[in-house]
Motif scaffolding. Structure first.
Motif, PDB file in Angstrom:
ATOM      1  N   PHE A  81     -90.468 -17.683  46.970  1.00 33.82           N
ATOM      2  CA  PHE A  81     -89.011 -17.791  47.086  1.00 33.82           C
ATOM      3  C   PHE A  81     -88.426 -18.312  45.782  1.00 33.82           C
ATOM      4  N   ASN A  82     -87.527 -17.533  45.214  1.00 32.78           N
ATOM      5  CA  ASN A  82     -86.868 -17.913  43.960  1.00 32.78           C
ATOM      6  C   ASN A  82     -85.466 -18.387  44.286  1.00 32.78           C
ATOM      7  N   LEU A  83     -85.216 -19.665  44.031  1.00 38.80           N
ATOM      8  CA  LEU A  83     -83.935 -20.269  44.385  1.00 38.80           C
ATOM      9  C   LEU A  83     -83.081 -20.463  43.134  1.00 38.80           C
ATOM     10  N   THR A 104     -73.269 -27.302  35.622  1.00 37.73           N
ATOM     11  CA  THR A 104     -74.125 -26.134  35.455  1.00 37.73           C
ATOM     12  C   THR A 104     -73.401 -25.105  34.586  1.00 37.73           C
ATOM     13  N   ILE A 105     -74.067 -24.664  33.523  1.00 38.68           N
ATOM     14  CA  ILE A 105     -73.416 -23.725  32.610  1.00 38.68           C
ATOM     15  C   ILE A 105     -73.852 -22.285  32.902  1.00 38.68           C
ATOM     16  N   PHE A 106     -75.073 -22.100  33.363  1.00 38.14           N
ATOM     17  CA  PHE A 106     -75.545 -20.745  33.628  1.00 38.14           C
ATOM     18  C   PHE A 106     -76.157 -20.691  35.037  1.00 38.14           C
ATOM     19  N   PHE A 107     -77.257 -21.402  35.236  1.00 42.39           N
ATOM     20  CA  PHE A 107     -77.853 -21.453  36.572  1.00 42.39           C
ATOM     21  C   PHE A 107     -78.874 -22.577  36.620  1.00 42.39           C
ATOM     22  N   ASP A 108     -79.272 -22.932  37.832  1.00 41.78           N
ATOM     23  CA  ASP A 108     -80.453 -23.773  38.044  1.00 41.78           C
ATOM     24  C   ASP A 108     -81.456 -22.874  38.751  1.00 41.78           C
ATOM     25  N   PHE A 109     -82.719 -23.185  38.584  1.00 40.79           N
ATOM     26  CA  PHE A 109     -83.738 -22.313  39.174  1.00 40.79           C
ATOM     27  C   PHE A 109     -84.959 -23.125  39.604  1.00 40.79           C
ATOM     28  N   MET A 110     -85.536 -22.716  40.720  1.00 38.35           N
ATOM     29  CA  MET A 110     -86.818 -23.272  41.149  1.00 38.35           C
ATOM     30  C   MET A 110     -87.529 -22.212  42.005  1.00 38.35           C
TER      31      MET A 110
END
Lengths: 194, 181
Positions: A73-75, A53-59
């Motif tokens: 919900f923002n993960l 992971t270079i910055f972030f993961d998001f879901m």
């Protein structure tokens, strides 16, 4: 936390924090693969060519409208490697709760501890009272042959007496339990803040 | 509308009047410029309001990425001693381009547009105007009257309710794979 009275919607942000290779992205990917696609967004992975992971993961996911209110919900995950200190600070902006993913491997305790110190420092820099902040500990990779006893992990890391779970995120064990508890902690906190 | 709670937790609250005001400004911009998407986002990645043809899932993803991009350029500005930061960004593509411009310290505007339907010059000029309009809406302190027009009761009361929590717990069990053991 974002409350929109125009849509009667509340957005809450939960961040997976922990050292590199502890399984933060694996947690998020398992959740993504096992949540009904109609209730969640695509997953966003910002990775290097080496799959780090270079910055972030998001879901984002939602549970539908409850009594007229729509909680979303923002993960996020943070990059665990030491060099991404600034990225981790940026991602903590607006955070409502933390799932701290620790690696149970006996050779990873130093990394677990250093990343926890980094988290506490970043939360305090944002004026969060860490002892009262919604945080849960997930002791991941319990299936490792040389996993440290939970008591050792607890004594070193969980100084806040926070909820804790054993996990093997690759198999999905402990992933949903951690997430559900984190969501409930965050939601309970809303009533004290708003 | 943006507050820090005593424990440092950041809260953004939009009243119904503010949300409707922002939505109307964005809708007008979308119509006048023939852009594809216009969205007001905050630095933590939230999409506050939007207008255009993109489903809400993709809007969230776009907002999250734009916030990351925005935050990264703030750090770049810091590194090169550019004290005023980089308030505007332009990403030019073959078919679509993206223009990002700051609205306040915490909020920025994201515009996705096709060069076939509009021009960068038009987007840029109209953004100047719309940024001023959004600043005016955001600066308005919600009056008691505004709040009465919001959906009642307040979010805190809705959440601090046994039925709400039980229903949330039950839905999480169902979505996340059954009750905890």
């Amino acid at each position: 936390m974002f409350i929109n009275y125009g849509l009667n919607q509340i957005d809450l942000k939960i961040v997976y924090y922990g050292p590199g290779f502890s399984g933060k992205t694996t947690n998020l990917e398992w959740a993504h693969n096992n949540i009904d696609p109609s209730l969640r967004s695509d997953i966003l992975n910002l990775k290097t060519k080496e799959d780090r992971t270079i910055f972030f993961d998001f879901m984002q996911f939602e549970v539908g409208k409850i009594k007229g209110l729509t909680p979303k919900f923002n993960l996020y995950t943070v990059p665990g490697q030491d060099i991404y200190t600034v990225s981790r600070k940026i991602i903590l902006n607006g955070v409502d709760g933390i799932i701290y993913v620790a690696d149970s491997g006996e050779d990873r305790m130093r990394d677990n501890l250093f990343t926890l110190i980094d988290l506490v420092k970043n939360l305090r820099a944002n004026k969060h009272q860490v002892e009262e902040f919604p945080i849960i500990f997930q002791y991941n990779k319990r299936d490792l042959p040389r996993a440290l006893p939970v008591a050792t992990l607890r004594k070193t890391l969980n100084r806040f007496n926070a909820p804790e779970f054993e996990a093997c995120a690759m198999k999905g064990e402990g992933v949903f339990e951690s997430l559900k508890t984190a969501i409930e902690l965050v939601v309970n906190r809303v009533t004290k803040l708003v | 509308m943006t507050n820090l709670a005593a424990d440092g937790t950041k809260q953004i609250t939009l009243s119904k009047v503010q949300f409707d005001g922002i939505s109307a400004v964005l809708k007008g911009f979308y119509k006048n410029t023939k852009c594809g998407v216009v969205m007001l986002s905050d630095e933590s990645g939230l999409a506050l309001a939007q207008s255009g043809r993109l489903d809400s899932d993709k809007m969230s993803l776009l907002s999250t990425l734009a916030a990351g991009n925005y935050a990264a350029t703030v750090q770049m500005a810091y590194l090169v001693d550019e004290e005023s930061g980089f308030k505007k960004q332009f990403h030019e593509g073959k078919n679509y381009s993206i223009y990002i411009t700051g609205v306040t310290e915490s909020f920025f505007l994201v515009v996705v547009f096709s060069q076939e339907k509009t021009t960068f010059g038009m987007i840029r000029v109209m953004c100047e105007k719309v940024v001023a309009e959004l600043q005016a809406v955001l600066a308005k302190i919600p009056s008691e009257n505004d709040e009465l027009k919001t959906i009642q009761p307040a979010v805190s009361e809705q959440i601090d309710d046994e039925e709400f929590r039980e229903e949330l717990s039950s839905r999480l069990d169902s979505i996340l794979g059954g009750p905890l053991k």
